[in-house]
Enzyme design. Sequence first.
Site, PDB file in Angstrom:
ATOM      1  N   ALA A 122       0.800  -1.225   0.000  1.00 48.50           N
ATOM      2  CA  ALA A 122       0.000   0.000   0.000  1.00 48.50           C
ATOM      3  C   ALA A 122       0.831   1.273   0.000  1.00 48.50           C
ATOM      4  O   ALA A 122       0.287   2.372   0.035  1.00 48.50           O
ATOM      5  CB  ALA A 122      -0.928   0.002   1.214  1.00 48.50           C
ATOM      6  N   ASN A 180       1.042  -4.153   7.724  1.00 47.48           N
ATOM      7  CA  ASN A 180       2.016  -4.787   6.842  1.00 47.48           C
ATOM      8  C   ASN A 180       2.983  -3.767   6.251  1.00 47.48           C
ATOM      9  O   ASN A 180       4.167  -4.057   6.046  1.00 47.48           O
ATOM     10  CB  ASN A 180       1.307  -5.523   5.699  1.00 47.48           C
ATOM     11  CG  ASN A 180       0.858  -6.919   6.098  1.00 47.48           C
ATOM     12  OD1 ASN A 180       1.463  -7.550   6.956  1.00 47.48           O
ATOM     13  ND2 ASN A 180      -0.196  -7.384   5.484  1.00 47.48           N
ATOM     14  N   HIS A 210      -0.878   7.077   4.102  1.00 50.43           N
ATOM     15  CA  HIS A 210       0.442   6.737   4.638  1.00 50.43           C
ATOM     16  C   HIS A 210       1.416   7.878   4.327  1.00 50.43           C
ATOM     17  O   HIS A 210       1.551   8.276   3.167  1.00 50.43           O
ATOM     18  CB  HIS A 210       0.967   5.447   4.011  1.00 50.43           C
ATOM     19  CG  HIS A 210       0.053   4.276   4.177  1.00 50.43           C
ATOM     20  ND1 HIS A 210      -0.123   3.625   5.371  1.00 50.43           N
ATOM     21  CD2 HIS A 210      -0.749   3.626   3.281  1.00 50.43           C
ATOM     22  CE1 HIS A 210      -0.987   2.629   5.216  1.00 50.43           C
ATOM     23  NE2 HIS A 210      -1.380   2.623   3.962  1.00 50.43           N
TER      24      HIS A 210
END
Length: 259
Positions: A122, A180, A210
């Site tokens: 991601a 993750n 993020h």
Amino acid sequence: MNIGIVGAGAIAHFLLKEINQKDHNDLRIKSVFVKDKRKYETVASQFEVELFTDLTDFLSSGIDVVVEAANINAVKDLVPDIITQKDVVVISVGAFADMELVTKIGHLANKYNNDIHLPSGAIGGLDILQNAHALGKVTYVSLTTRKPASSLITEEIEEAQVVFEGKAADAIERFPKNMNVSIVLALAGIGMENTKVTLIADPHINKNIHHVEITGEFGEATFTIKNNPLPENPKTSYLAAMSILGTLKRMNGKIRIGG
């Protein structure tokens, strides 16, 4: 390149649709390893794949590479055996917070001359981090992840709330289904103990955000990724699914950019 997949969830379905129902340069998913064949009979017929419940038979089914698309336990239980025979793409990189497992799988990969591929998932920018740390000169890496509150906590909140602040190794232990990205970032850079992680539950957003900061002898880098969810499953990042497809396409190509 013939592909085998472990698991038949949202990411496996994404790959099956994209690869077996579209043209992706000689990629083909041929086999799927599941716990219960009867549960996934429609998968076999819809995507023209063969289902397996025996790992030995699965690995002998004419596949060139295995994609783990299940969970952390599948990595721990299956990948040590898979890597002795095939290259493997690992999606549930949270399993690699266990350094004993990393050492074990790395030893087997070297012994049997097979490769382990960890998609960026991601986030992006891992090539920057790896290149900047080629001489061991990166001094600071932080990840701040902001997610919809309902995906992290059960209580209702009105304002954003920090639910974790610490190192990557502890982040994945506390939130095994959500962090993750912290592990792949740590593996690419300065390690589990030194990669700083902050996780925020935010009731005002509907996508994962993020933000990565890197400092070292090379200079500084910051980047932010705002991920839309996978249409078939809002709990899965669209970019995470696409990163696996991108990894497979690069593995099958002769010209590879970056790294």
